[in-house]
Write a protein that holds these residues in place. Structure first.
Motif, mmCIF file in Angstrom:
data_model
loop_
_atom_site.group_PDB
_atom_site.id
_atom_site.type_symbol
_atom_site.label_atom_id
_atom_site.label_comp_id
_atom_site.label_asym_id
_atom_site.label_seq_id
_atom_site.Cartn_x
_atom_site.Cartn_y
_atom_site.Cartn_z
ATOM 1 N N PHE A 18 16.818 66.823 20.081
ATOM 2 C CA PHE A 18 17.183 66.177 21.344
ATOM 3 C C PHE A 18 18.670 65.876 21.354
ATOM 4 C CE2 PHE A 18 12.751 64.930 20.701
ATOM 5 C CZ PHE A 18 12.209 65.268 21.919
ATOM 6 N N THR A 20 20.968 63.370 22.244
ATOM 7 C CA THR A 20 20.972 61.957 22.639
ATOM 8 C C THR A 20 22.403 61.455 22.675
ATOM 9 O OG1 THR A 20 20.884 61.078 20.398
ATOM 10 C CG2 THR A 20 18.782 61.668 21.403
ATOM 11 N N LEU A 25 19.523 64.659 17.701
ATOM 12 C CA LEU A 25 18.419 64.066 16.952
ATOM 13 C C LEU A 25 17.413 65.157 16.604
ATOM 14 C CD1 LEU A 25 16.620 60.760 17.841
ATOM 15 C CD2 LEU A 25 15.288 62.773 17.276
ATOM 16 N N ALA A 27 14.023 65.997 15.669
ATOM 17 C CA ALA A 27 12.720 65.340 15.636
ATOM 18 C C ALA A 27 11.714 66.147 14.833
ATOM 19 C CB ALA A 27 12.202 65.114 17.055
ATOM 20 N N GLU A 46 3.895 58.462 9.718
ATOM 21 C CA GLU A 46 4.208 57.186 10.353
ATOM 22 C C GLU A 46 4.732 57.396 11.764
ATOM 23 O OE1 GLU A 46 6.361 54.167 7.453
ATOM 24 O OE2 GLU A 46 6.898 56.256 7.066
ATOM 25 N N SER A 47 4.871 56.290 12.451
ATOM 26 C CA SER A 47 5.459 56.344 13.780
ATOM 27 C C SER A 47 6.874 56.912 13.699
ATOM 28 C CB SER A 47 5.483 54.931 14.356
ATOM 29 O OG SER A 47 5.947 54.970 15.665
ATOM 30 N N GLY A 48 7.177 57.846 14.564
ATOM 31 C CA GLY A 48 8.520 58.416 14.585
ATOM 32 C C GLY A 48 8.700 59.607 13.668
ATOM 33 N N SER A 49 7.623 60.037 13.003
ATOM 34 C CA SER A 49 7.794 61.155 12.069
ATOM 35 C C SER A 49 7.816 62.498 12.790
ATOM 36 C CB SER A 49 6.684 61.123 11.014
ATOM 37 O OG SER A 49 5.425 61.080 11.628
ATOM 38 N N GLY A 50 7.618 62.492 14.095
ATOM 39 C CA GLY A 50 7.768 63.736 14.853
ATOM 40 C C GLY A 50 6.459 64.404 15.222
ATOM 41 N N LYS A 51 5.355 63.698 15.088
ATOM 42 C CA LYS A 51 4.046 64.308 15.352
ATOM 43 C C LYS A 51 3.892 64.695 16.817
ATOM 44 C CE LYS A 51 1.884 60.566 14.045
ATOM 45 N NZ LYS A 51 2.968 59.608 13.831
ATOM 46 N N SER A 52 4.257 63.762 17.701
ATOM 47 C CA SER A 52 4.090 64.058 19.125
ATOM 48 C C SER A 52 5.036 65.164 19.561
ATOM 49 C CB SER A 52 4.352 62.814 19.973
ATOM 50 O OG SER A 52 3.400 61.824 19.683
ATOM 51 N N VAL A 53 6.264 65.098 19.092
ATOM 52 C CA VAL A 53 7.231 66.123 19.485
ATOM 53 C C VAL A 53 6.770 67.483 18.975
ATOM 54 C CG1 VAL A 53 9.612 66.901 19.264
ATOM 55 C CG2 VAL A 53 9.131 64.477 19.587
ATOM 56 N N GLN A 101 -1.189 60.813 23.915
ATOM 57 C CA GLN A 101 -1.287 59.588 23.140
ATOM 58 C C GLN A 101 -1.801 58.385 23.937
ATOM 59 O OE1 GLN A 101 2.220 59.416 20.814
ATOM 60 N NE2 GLN A 101 1.672 57.553 19.749
ATOM 61 N N GLU A 184 -3.069 61.397 18.640
ATOM 62 C CA GLU A 184 -3.548 60.021 18.477
ATOM 63 C C GLU A 184 -4.528 59.645 19.585
ATOM 64 O OE1 GLU A 184 -1.070 57.223 16.828
ATOM 65 O OE2 GLU A 184 0.571 58.578 16.348
ATOM 66 N N MET A 283 17.162 59.977 12.164
ATOM 67 C CA MET A 283 16.987 61.426 12.322
ATOM 68 C C MET A 283 18.207 62.084 12.957
ATOM 69 S SD MET A 283 13.317 61.745 11.941
ATOM 70 C CE MET A 283 12.370 62.283 13.323
HETATM 71 N N1 ATP Z 1 12.602 62.606 24.889
HETATM 72 C C1 ATP Z 1 13.180 62.237 23.737
HETATM 73 N N2 ATP Z 1 14.517 62.072 23.678
HETATM 74 C C2 ATP Z 1 15.115 61.695 22.528
HETATM 75 N N3 ATP Z 1 14.459 61.459 21.379
HETATM 76 C C3 ATP Z 1 13.116 61.591 21.361
HETATM 77 C C4 ATP Z 1 12.411 61.972 22.542
HETATM 78 N N4 ATP Z 1 11.082 62.022 22.252
HETATM 79 C C5 ATP Z 1 10.990 61.678 20.944
HETATM 80 N N5 ATP Z 1 12.192 61.413 20.411
HETATM 81 C C6 ATP Z 1 12.475 61.036 19.022
HETATM 82 O O1 ATP Z 1 11.843 61.955 18.199
HETATM 83 C C7 ATP Z 1 11.335 61.336 17.037
HETATM 84 C C8 ATP Z 1 9.900 61.701 16.830
HETATM 85 O O2 ATP Z 1 9.121 61.119 17.857
HETATM 86 P P1 ATP Z 1 7.568 61.351 18.019
HETATM 87 O O3 ATP Z 1 7.193 60.764 19.306
HETATM 88 O O4 ATP Z 1 7.248 62.752 17.780
HETATM 89 O O5 ATP Z 1 6.981 60.483 16.840
HETATM 90 P P2 ATP Z 1 5.449 60.297 16.480
HETATM 91 O O6 ATP Z 1 5.273 60.788 15.105
HETATM 92 O O7 ATP Z 1 4.603 60.887 17.524
HETATM 93 O O8 ATP Z 1 5.334 58.735 16.441
HETATM 94 P P3 ATP Z 1 4.186 57.791 17.048
HETATM 95 O O9 ATP Z 1 3.183 57.612 15.962
HETATM 96 O O10 ATP Z 1 4.937 56.534 17.323
HETATM 97 O O11 ATP Z 1 3.667 58.459 18.257
HETATM 98 C C9 ATP Z 1 11.573 59.854 17.214
HETATM 99 O O12 ATP Z 1 12.694 59.478 16.455
HETATM 100 C C10 ATP Z 1 11.874 59.702 18.668
HETATM 101 O O13 ATP Z 1 12.788 58.658 18.877
#
Ligand code: ATP
Ligand code: SF4
Ligand code: MG
Lengths: 355, 376
Positions: A18, A20, A25, A27, A46-53, A101, A184, A283
């Motif tokens: 991303f 930013t 960043l 991800a 963990e939260s923020g490890s990039g799973k959703s991305v 999610q 999730e 990141m």
């Molecule tokens: N649209 C975006 N713009 C900038 N950064 C993003 C964006 N979406 C996600 N991120 C960053 O990407 C990283 C991974 O985010 P992601 O949502 O994949 O985490 P996650 O593992 O799904 O966490 P969670 O368990 O909280 O859902 C995070 O640092 C987040 O801040």
């Protein structure tokens, strides 16, 4: 990279960044894996490890601006990265579907649920209004909504959180996808409902011979449910193994820490937050060496200097990314050294010096 | 059946009120209003439930009473002696006093208000001595062009604002978005009557000639009112410029509201889900994003009818439409308070009915509110 013959999905060197205000960043960083037809993969981190991305990158369902993706996502031997939006739209629904999610926000508040379930069928399968409605009825019944005839014409706010998630599942299943990515799916729900929803997904996967990627931050959720587990940290795969192998012989200190943060594995599921001491790395400007080094109790100088590669363990299909894997003689030495020099206290946890 | 039994009292009451209202509204100037009120009630009953709609209609009665009182007090506090105006300069003190007595102007304020209201309730707005005409007839004659102008403007404003707002919101931050946004802001900044003059100049009277080059067209008529009876196309042609000049500033407001709500809606998770179903962008925008983004717009549209009334009066003047505006202006210049009073009352009533309608529309668009109103 090894290619399973019946691979439905092959992800190769996927990287998502991303733009930013603070910088680029990363991800998701160089993720590669493959998933066979009818198999399930748990993604934990963990939260923020990039799973959703990562999930969205695979689906190609990312925002359009300020984003860069690299690598290949091969689905049924087509590279999704090269597909035009209109071709992707044809895949979304009948080929691959995603559960997001936020189950409470995933349904349109002003559209009747029956219509929302039927919509995909109308668009993709060319069903008439009536056919789509009766199919939606069937789907709602399948996902365990009682009195579906009446409930078809209700709005999302008239359903409980668990029921709404069942409807979201019905929507995802409507066009018989071959791959379901569930991000999730139970985080916002209470514990008893969580187990029901996970069982429902599992049951539908078996019935439909569908492949599943189940994303969670809770190792306990995927423990008995998925064929394989992939552990993510700071946008990378840090360990990957068939579920049994992972629990019998985990190599990665991070996986161990995740497991230790779950108080009782026997409980069906957990809603508590993970609590590994310390913070995941930034990141945008990640440190050079192993990303887990600042929190790892086995950490040595080498870990800070260079980043370990993802390497194969003795058991086939088991990969990990560590110089001092858990259970090895080297790691025992490393831990002893750290205890001696005060990096780790007597209880075996990493001492954090606040700066 | 169950519904009938449970609500018999309400149904009878509603019927009674409707009969009284009919007596009131059956007179020509109110027939528009009355028609609207029935529509609003029916619409309310359809989208919520009969009880709620009836309650809403009932609650209009005290509001309308207050409005009538305010209108009446304002008019009676205006300077000028109506009797003197009617009789002209040659009037004697005696003849003035006599006319005042005849017209009831010598009575105390509340008696006068009571008398007036008594007449109004049965649909009699009085007779204008100055215009030598029944006020009800005068208003019903002049309200048609005004209502047409307002209706066309509102429709045009929505037709312009909805696609522009949706597209701009969808393209948030891009050049297309900026172009649309600034253009519409421009229209918001130009006063209605200036826009009207500019439109007339360039689209009706042939524009200007610069260095021998004609810039402008003679496509549309510049003024004059043509009723529907004289042919729809001629009617619409004559109404286009006035409606457009009134519509653009409204369209700008609507567009900005829809744009910002659209941006918010498009960030919501259910839009992601809609995308992941493989729906086309147009379908996502219209079927999934438009409705949840339109709540503010609907409320403001109802309220904007107020400013539309003001704008319509001026626009009528510019385009010489024989509407309520010119009726009221004439009334004010000639100190004809009976006429002004009646016209203002009718307009306020219309405004309130429209506001009620926009409230009910809101309920129709958001099912969550509907269930709250049922529970209440
Ligand atoms: N649209 C975006 N713009 C900038 N950064 C993003 C964006 N979406 C996600 N991120 C960053 O990407 C990283 C991974 O985010 P992601 O949502 O994949 O985490 P996650 O593992 O799904 O966490 P969670 O368990 O909280 O859902 C995070 O640092 C987040 O801040
Ligand atoms: S490489 Fe070093 S720091 Fe990283 S997990 Fe292994 S032991 Fe810990
Ligand atoms: Mg996530």
């Amino acid at each position: 990279m090894k290619v399973a013959e019946d691979a439905l999905l092959e992800v190769d060197n996927l990287r998502t960044q991303f733009d930013t205000p603070g910088g680029l960043l990363t991800a998701v960083d160089g993720v590669s894996f493959s998933l066979s037809k009818g198999k399930s993969l748990g993604v934990v981190g963990e939260s923020g490890s990039g799973k959703s991305v990562m999930s969205r990158s695979i689906m190609r369902l990312l925002p359009k601006v300020n984003i860069q993706t690299e690598g290949t996502v091969r689905f049924k031997s087509r590279n999704l990265m090269e597909l035009a939006p209109r071709d992707l739209r044809k895949l979304w629904g009948p080929e691959m579907a995603m559960i997001f999610q936020d189950p409470l926000g995933s349904l349109n508040p002003v559209v009747k649920v029956g219509k929302q379930v039927a919509e995909g069928l109308r668009v993709h399968s060319g069903f008439s209004k009536k056919e789509a409605r009766s199919e939606a009825l069937k789907l709602l019944r399948e996902v365990g909504i009682s009195e579906p005839e009446r409930r078809l014409d209700e709005y999302p706010h008239q359903f409980s959180g668990g029921m709404r998630q069942r409807i979201v599942i019905a929507i995802a299943l409507a066009c018989q996808p071959d791959l379901l990515i569930a991000d999730e799916p139970t985080t916002a729900l209470d514990v008893t409902v969580q187990a029901q929803i996970l069982d429902l997904i599992e049951e539908q996967r078996n019935q439909r011979n569908m492949s599943l990627i189940l994303v969670t931050h809770d190792l306990g959720v995927v423990a008995g449910r998925t064929d394989e587990i992939m552990v993510m940290y700071a946008g990378r795969i840090v360990e990957r193994a068939p579920t049994k192998v992972l629990f019998a012989n985990m190599k990665m200190p991070y996986t161990e820490a995740l497991l230790e943060s779950i108080p009782k594995l026997e409980r069906p599921s957990h809603s508590h937050l993970l609590s590994i001491p310390g913070q995941p790395p930034n990141m945008i400007d990640a440190p050079r060496g192993c990303k887990f080094a600042p929190r790892c109790k086995y950490v040595q100088d080498r870990c800070v200097e260079e980043e370990p590669e993802l390497i194969s363990a003795a058991t086939p299909g088991h990969l990990y990314r560590c110089f001092f894997p858990v259970g090895s003689a080297e790691s025992a030495d490393a831990l002893a050294r750290n205890m001696a020099n005060g990096k780790v206290d007597e209880s075996g946890s990493r001492v954090h010096i606040r700066t | 059946m169950k519904f009938l039994k449970r609500n018999i009292g309400r149904i009878v009451l509603t019927g009674l009120v409707l009969v009284i209202l009919f007596a009131w509204f059956a007179r020509p100037p109110f027939s528009w209003t009355f028609g609207l009120l029935i529509l609003v009630g029916a619409f309310g009953a359809l989208v919520t439930d009969a009880n709620y709609a009836a309650r809403r209609i009932f609650s209009l009665i005290p509001v309308l009473l207050i409005v009538s009182f305010v209108v009446f007090s304002l008019m009676s506090s205006l300077p000028g002696d109506p009797a003197l105006t009617i009789l002209g300069a040659g009037a004697t003190a005696e003849s003035i006093a006599q006319l005042n007595q005849e017209l009831g102007f010598d009575q105390p304020f509340f008696n006068r208000y009571g008398n007036w209201m008594g007449d109004v309730i049965v649909g009699d707005l009085g007779t204008s001595r100055i215009l030598r005409e029944d006020v009800a007839d005068g208003i019903s004659r002049s309200i048609t062009p005004t209502l047409q102008l307002m209706a066309y403007s509102l429709i045009l404003a929505v037709l312009i604002a909805v696609p522009a707002g949706m597209y701009s919101g969808y393209k948030n931050g891009t050049r297309q978005d900026r172009i649309i946004s600034y253009t519409m802001l421009g229209f918001l900044a130009i006063p209605n009557f200036v826009l009207a003059l500019v439109l007339v100049l360039f689209l009706a009277v042939g524009g200007v000639t610069i260095f021998g080059v004609d810039i402008g067209f003679r496509w549309l008529p510049a003024a004059r009112y043509v009723p529907i009876g004289a042919g729809w196309s001629d009617h619409l042609k004559h109404m286009l410029l006035p409606s457009l000049s009134l519509a653009m500033s409204q369209a700008a407001v609507f567009m900005r509201l829809l744009r910002s709500d659209m941006i918010g809606t498009l960030r919501l998770p259910f839009i992601d889900l809609a995308r992941s179903k493989g729906l086309k962008t147009g379908r996502i925008l219209f079927r999934h994003a438009l409705r949840p983004s339109s709540f503010t717009l609907i409320t403001v549209m109802g309220l904007s009818v107020g400013s539309l009334i003001g704008g319509a009066l001026i626009t009528e003047y510019v385009f010489t439409l024989p509407g309520v505006g010119s009726y009221i202006f004439t009334g004010i210049f000639k100190r004809d308070f009976v006429a002004v009073q009646g016209a203002v009352l009718v307009i306020s009533t219309l405004f309130i009915v429209v506001l009620t309608f926009s409230d009910l529309l809101y309920l129709a668009l958001d099912p969550r509110l509907k269930h709250q109103s049922e529970a209440a």
